[in-house]
Design an enzyme around this catalytic site. Structure first.
Site, mmCIF file in Angstrom:
data_model
loop_
_atom_site.group_PDB
_atom_site.id
_atom_site.type_symbol
_atom_site.label_atom_id
_atom_site.label_comp_id
_atom_site.label_asym_id
_atom_site.label_seq_id
_atom_site.Cartn_x
_atom_site.Cartn_y
_atom_site.Cartn_z
ATOM 1 N NE ARG A 237 -55.548 -37.306 14.914
ATOM 2 C CZ ARG A 237 -56.582 -36.605 14.440
ATOM 3 N NH1 ARG A 237 -56.978 -35.514 15.045
ATOM 4 N NH2 ARG A 237 -57.224 -37.021 13.354
ATOM 5 C CD GLU A 266 -58.558 -37.517 21.437
ATOM 6 O OE1 GLU A 266 -59.056 -37.955 20.386
ATOM 7 O OE2 GLU A 266 -58.059 -36.399 21.528
ATOM 8 C CG HIS A 285 -61.093 -35.061 18.896
ATOM 9 N ND1 HIS A 285 -60.084 -35.969 18.790
ATOM 10 C CD2 HIS A 285 -61.126 -34.437 17.682
ATOM 11 C CE1 HIS A 285 -59.536 -35.925 17.586
ATOM 12 N NE2 HIS A 285 -60.161 -34.981 16.891
HETATM 13 P P1 NAI Z 1 -52.197 -30.841 6.373
HETATM 14 O O1 NAI Z 1 -51.705 -32.158 5.904
HETATM 15 O O2 NAI Z 1 -52.758 -29.873 5.377
HETATM 16 O O3 NAI Z 1 -51.012 -30.073 7.156
HETATM 17 C C1 NAI Z 1 -50.118 -30.663 8.032
HETATM 18 C C2 NAI Z 1 -48.816 -29.889 7.935
HETATM 19 O O4 NAI Z 1 -47.911 -30.340 8.940
HETATM 20 C C3 NAI Z 1 -48.109 -30.061 6.584
HETATM 21 O O5 NAI Z 1 -47.790 -28.785 6.046
HETATM 22 C C4 NAI Z 1 -46.832 -30.826 6.950
HETATM 23 O O6 NAI Z 1 -45.725 -30.467 6.120
HETATM 24 C C5 NAI Z 1 -46.604 -30.351 8.379
HETATM 25 N N1 NAI Z 1 -45.703 -31.218 9.124
HETATM 26 C C6 NAI Z 1 -45.422 -32.525 8.924
HETATM 27 N N2 NAI Z 1 -44.465 -32.922 9.817
HETATM 28 C C7 NAI Z 1 -44.165 -31.859 10.574
HETATM 29 C C8 NAI Z 1 -43.258 -31.631 11.648
HETATM 30 N N3 NAI Z 1 -42.435 -32.591 12.069
HETATM 31 N N4 NAI Z 1 -43.208 -30.405 12.201
HETATM 32 C C9 NAI Z 1 -43.997 -29.398 11.762
HETATM 33 N N5 NAI Z 1 -44.860 -29.553 10.725
HETATM 34 C C10 NAI Z 1 -44.944 -30.767 10.150
HETATM 35 O O7 NAI Z 1 -53.254 -31.134 7.522
HETATM 36 P P2 NAI Z 1 -54.407 -30.175 8.077
HETATM 37 O O8 NAI Z 1 -55.649 -30.343 7.279
HETATM 38 O O9 NAI Z 1 -53.868 -28.803 8.244
HETATM 39 O O10 NAI Z 1 -54.669 -30.838 9.520
HETATM 40 C C11 NAI Z 1 -53.656 -30.803 10.514
HETATM 41 C C12 NAI Z 1 -54.003 -31.794 11.615
HETATM 42 O O11 NAI Z 1 -55.163 -31.346 12.290
HETATM 43 C C13 NAI Z 1 -54.363 -33.200 11.119
HETATM 44 O O12 NAI Z 1 -53.217 -34.003 10.967
HETATM 45 C C14 NAI Z 1 -55.253 -33.722 12.206
HETATM 46 O O13 NAI Z 1 -54.460 -34.476 13.108
HETATM 47 C C15 NAI Z 1 -55.762 -32.472 12.920
HETATM 48 N N6 NAI Z 1 -57.223 -32.322 12.844
HETATM 49 C C16 NAI Z 1 -57.914 -32.212 14.030
HETATM 50 C C17 NAI Z 1 -59.280 -32.058 14.035
HETATM 51 C C18 NAI Z 1 -60.055 -31.894 15.312
HETATM 52 O O14 NAI Z 1 -61.267 -32.099 15.323
HETATM 53 N N7 NAI Z 1 -59.465 -31.500 16.402
HETATM 54 C C19 NAI Z 1 -60.036 -32.059 12.762
HETATM 55 C C20 NAI Z 1 -59.210 -32.118 11.572
HETATM 56 C C21 NAI Z 1 -57.848 -32.264 11.636
#
Ligand code: NAI
Length: 319
Positions: A237, A266, A285
Site C-alpha cells: 500500500r 491513487e 497498481h
Molecule cells: P496477510 O494478511 O497474509 O499478511 C500481512 C502480514 O503483515 C501479516 O503477517 C501481519 O502480521 C503483518 N503485519 C501486520 N502489521 C505489521 C507491522 N506493523 N509490521 C510488519 N508486519 C506487519 O496479507 P497478504 O495477503 O500477504 O497481503 C499483504 C498486503 O499486500 C495486503 O495488505 C495488501 O495491502 C497488499 N496487496 C497488494 C496488491 C497489489 O495489487 N499491489 C494485491 C494484493 C494485496
C-alpha cells in the site's frame, strides 16, 4: 435481494463473467462510483461490493438496509470495519487470490532494476548495438541477486511467497513482523528487529497491511537507518512509505532504486517528483491484475456471499 457492485470495472473490464453473482440476487453493477454517489446508489442494497470505493461511518449511517460489505480485494482499509461491526454489518475480503501474482510482481520490479531490459531492448532497436566496437554493452549497472539480503516487512501470505522465490534466486532472507509465527522461525528466513532489517537489507520489500501502526513505516528515520544504495519494493500500500522521505533518500544516494506498484494517492492527483527519478519505477497498481488472479478473486467473492447467505460466514474481517 438487492446487490450493488460500486466499482466493478477494474476487477472485470469485460474478460470475466458476472453470471455467478447474478444468480444470487438482483445485481446492479457500476463501473465506478464517486464518493457523493455512494449513498444514492446503495440506498436499498442489502449487499454491497466495493473494490476501492470508500465506505466510511457516515456512509454506513445512511444505508439502513445494509447487511454485508464484500471487499473485492485483500486490503480492506477502505471500509470502516469496526463501525460496520458495531452496526452488525459483516465485512469480508478475498484473502489469497493474488498471492502468487503479487509475489511474482515483486520480482518483475526487482529484475527490471537489476537488468533494465526495456531500456536495453530500446537501445538495440535504435541501433546502438550495431554501432558497438565490442560484442556487448550495457547502459546501466547490472545486479546479481544471489548473495544479496532481502528484508521482508510482513510475513503473511505474500511475504512468505516472496521469500520462497527469493530463496530460488540465492538471496539471504530476513524478515520483520511484530508477531512472528514460531513455525516460520528457522524456515525460509530469520526474524530480526525492524532496525536490524533496515540496517542489513540490500533490498527491502513491503508486505504488511496499511494500518495506523504501519502508515509511513518507511519514513525519514527509517531511511536514515538503511544501507547506502538500498533497493525498495512496495507492492503493498502506498501510504506505507512517506514519499517525500523517499525522494530525499534518492537525492542523498541512500536509496539506489525503487519499484513501486502503489502510491499514497491513487490515482495520483498531481505529478509526483518520484516520476522524474530515473531509477524509481512506478506501475499503476497492477500486481493483482493478471486475468487468472482476477477470476479467482471474483469466484471467492461470490463464494463469500453464498457462505454468508447460508449462515456459514467465511473470510470475515470484522468478526
Ligand atoms: P496477510 O494478511 O497474509 O499478511 C500481512 C502480514 O503483515 C501479516 O503477517 C501481519 O502480521 C503483518 N503485519 C501486520 N502489521 C505489521 C507491522 N506493523 N509490521 C510488519 N508486519 C506487519 O496479507 P497478504 O495477503 O500477504 O497481503 C499483504 C498486503 O499486500 C495486503 O495488505 C495488501 O495491502 C497488499 N496487496 C497488494 C496488491 C497489489 O495489487 N499491489 C494485491 C494484493 C494485496
Amino acid at each position: 435481494m438487492k446487490i450493488v457492485v460500486l466499482d466493478g470495472r477494474t476487477l472485470n473490464p469485460g474478460d470475466l463473467s458476472w453470471e455467478p453473482l447474478k444468480a444470487l440476487g438482483e445485481v446492479t453493477i457500476y463501473e465506478r462510483t464517486e464518493r457523493e454517489q455512494v449513498v444514492e446508489r446503495s440506498l436499498e442494497a442489502e449487499i454491497l461490493f466495493t473494490n476501492k470505493t470508500l465506505i466510511r461511518k457516515e456512509t454506513i449511517d445512511q444505508l439502513p438496509s445494509l447487511k454485508y460489505i464484500g471487499v473485492l480485494a485483500t486490503g480492506f482499509n477502505i471500509v470502516d470495519v469496526d463501525y460496520a461491526k458495531e452496526k452488525g454489518i459483516v465485512v469480508t475480503n478475498v484473502p489469497s487470490y493474488g498471492t502468487q501474482a503479487v509475489a511474482q510482481f515483486v520480482f518483475a520490479h526487482l529484475l527490471e532494476i537489476c537488468h533494465h531490459i526495456p531500456d536495453h531492448v530500446a537501445s538495440v532497436r535504435e541501433g546502438k548495438w550495431n554501432r558497438q566496437a565490442d560484442f556487448c554493452y550495457w547502459n546501466q549497472r547490472l545486479i546479481e541477486l544471489a548473495g544479496k539480503t532481502l528484508g521482508i516487512i510482513g510475513t503473511g501470505r505474500i511475504g512468505v511467497e516472496t521469500a520462497k522465490i527469493a530463496r530460488a534466486f540465492g538471496m539471504r532472507i530476513i524478515a520483520y513482523t511484530p508477531r512472528p509465527k514460531p513455525e516460520l522461525i528457522g524456515g525460509d528466513f530469520d526474524y530480526v528487529s525492524f532496525d536490524q532489517l533496515l540496517a542489513s537489507s540490500d533490498v527491502i520489500s513491503l508486505h504488511c497491511p496499511l494500518t495506523d501502526e504501519t502508515r509511513n513505516i518507511l519514513n525519514h528515520d527509517a531511511f536514515s537507518k538503511m544501507k547506502e544504495g538500498v533497493i525498495i519494493i512496495n507492492t503493498s500500500r502506498g501510504p506505507l512509505i512517506d514519499e517525500s522521505a523517499l525522494v530525499a533518500a534518492f537525492k542523498s544516494g541512500k536509496v539506489y532504486a525503487a519499484g513501486l506498484d502503489v502510491m499514497a494517492v491513487e490515482p495520483p492527483k498531481e505529478r509526483s517528483p518520484l516520476y522524474d527519478i530515473p531509477n524509481c519505477h512506478i506501475t499503476p497498481h497492477i500486481a493483482w491484475a493478471p486475468v487468472e488472479a482476477r477470476g479467482r478473486l471474483l469466484g471467492i467473492a461470490v463464494d463469500n456471499l453464498k457462505a454468508f447467505l447460508e449462515g456459514n460466514i467465511i473470510n470475515q474481517v470484522n468478526p
